[in-house]
Design a protein around this motif. Structure first.
Motif: not given
Length: 425
Positions: A90-95
């Motif tokens: 979620f964080v890594e892909n800037k969801m």
């Protein structure tokens, strides 16, 4: 040398795998209705991910993780649970920048924990779980719980018990923590070595100890509900209100403690009350968390989720003797007599399958009687018999195995005739 499956794992064979597929499909269908989308994360992650998210005081981190070094000396861990990976992604892909919030995710996949194998518990097990990240609305808590209950109910389970509790916000937990330390400190020597460490690390975890759960101090420990501040108490009341609006029955259990350090506010477990299910009755558990997204390098936003073991899901179905409507019968078995008919049966079989019919033929050169036995074992609705004489006329004999009725049809019309008969036309 005869090889065997590693301890704590299992082979899921044909005849069993269909049951797994059935409950997995139920989970996917319910998620689609609730607008949760699938996420697929790696089976292994950097060990630090679980140390920071799950918590160093937990049994998972201290005793149960499968960790190893890769060829460059980096510590890697087979995922023991799904939330940490989902939040990392979620964080890594800037969801968190997505237009639609909260972000609703679900996952189905294998997890790994080194623990003592027992009924319904394996070292490699399959979890279905969801995460709703980005909302502080207590209505999403009720929705998540309702979704979990819906999955079980859609599979036909009736003997279910939902228990909920509030772990409060950070201020409430701090006040409760101090009360627990004062409660346990004078007699902490009576507890196991793990609990003695937990007193300093996270005394709430003492309430979740498998060894000391019957100790009188655990039974008389101060309840978190006594230390909820006004905001936390109001939040919990709102969650209960929404559950009642959704017609979800629940029981408040003041001693319910989830085993992972990242939970706050709502915590819940779903249990089976089925007779003979076993001593460990928990089917699913989850709760709300804050700080976890920030810990992963994202913004300070909350989430809520749950995970359920599919092994225990199936065990509950067995305990209730619930019937799963799994269709194992095939539509048509193509039988043949003679070499030319045998060769032609290959294209006929292909034609039936392309029409969307489940079909099979013999690959062992059995006599016609043996082919009919195979058709019976496969519970074929129809048997299409092709002989040399029929082949010359481009015809085939179709037998309805339910009624015993036989008719000769054109080979080119075979699929259409079967489809028509299946649909009752």
């Amino acid at each position: 040398m005869a090889f065997q499956v590693p301890r704590g794992t299992q082979d899921i064979l044909p005849g069993q795998s269909e049951r797994w597929q059935f409950i997995e499909n139920i989970a996917r269908e319910v998620c689609s209705i609730y607008q949760y989308k699938e996420i697929r994360t790696p089976i292994f992650e950097h060990t630090e991910l679980f140390l920071r998210s799950v918590g160093e005081s937990t049994d998972i981190v201290q005793k149960e993780m499968y960790s190893f070094e890769d060829r460059k000396g980096r510590s890697i861990t087979l995922r023991p649970e799904g939330t940490a990976s989902a939040v990392r992604s979620f964080v890594e892909n800037k969801m968190h920048a997505a237009a639609q919030q909260p972000v609703k995710l679900y996952y189905i996949g294998p997890m790994f924990r080194y623990e003592r194998p027992q009924a319904g518990r394996y070292r490699q097990f399959v979890q279905f779980g969801i995460e709703a990240i980005g909302s502080e609305d207590p209505a999403i808590d009720a929705e998540v719980i309702s979704l979990a209950m819906s999955v079980y109910q859609k599979a036909g389970l009736k003997n279910l018990k939902l228990v909920i509790n509030s772990l409060g916000d950070q201020d409430s937990r701090s006040a409760h923590r101090e009360a627990l330390v004062q409660h346990f400190q004078p007699r902490i020597g009576e507890f196991c070595a793990d609990c003695q460490k937990r007193l300093a690390q996270n005394p709430l975890r003492i309430l979740d100890c498998k060894k000391d759960r019957e100790h009188e101090l655990v039974q008389s420990a101060p309840s978190i509900l006594e230390y909820l501040n006004e905001e936390s108490a109001a939040y919990f009341e709102k969650v209960k209100f929404y559950l009642e609006e959704l017609d979800v029955e629940y029981t408040v259990d003041k001693n319910l403690v989830r085993g992972l350090d990242y939970y706050n506010h709502t915590a819940f477990e779903i249990m089976s009350n089925a007779e003979g299910f076993g001593a460990i009755t928990t089917l699913a558990g989850g709760g709300r968390y804050s700080g976890l997204v920030k810990e992963m390098g994202g913004p300070e936003i909350p989430g809520i989720g749950f995970a359920m073991s599919l092994e225990r899901f199936l065990a509950a179905i067995d305990a209730e003797q619930a019937e799963l409507p799994i269709q194992s019968a095939i539509d048509c078995y193509v039988a043949y007599m003679g070499d030319k008919a045998k060769d032609r049966s290959v294209s006929i079989l292909n034609h039936l399958r392309k029409a969307g019919l489940s079909a099979e033929r013999d690959y062992e050169n059995k006599k016609l009687k043996g082919q009919f036995k195979s058709a019976d074992r496969l519970q074929a609705r129809f048997v299409a018999v092709l002989g040399e004489d029929e082949l010359e006329r481009e015809a085939i004999t179709l037998k309805d195995m339910e009624s015993g009725e036989q008719q000769e049809v054109s080979i080119s019309d075979l699929a259409e005739v079967i489809l028509s008969r299946k649909n009752g036309k």
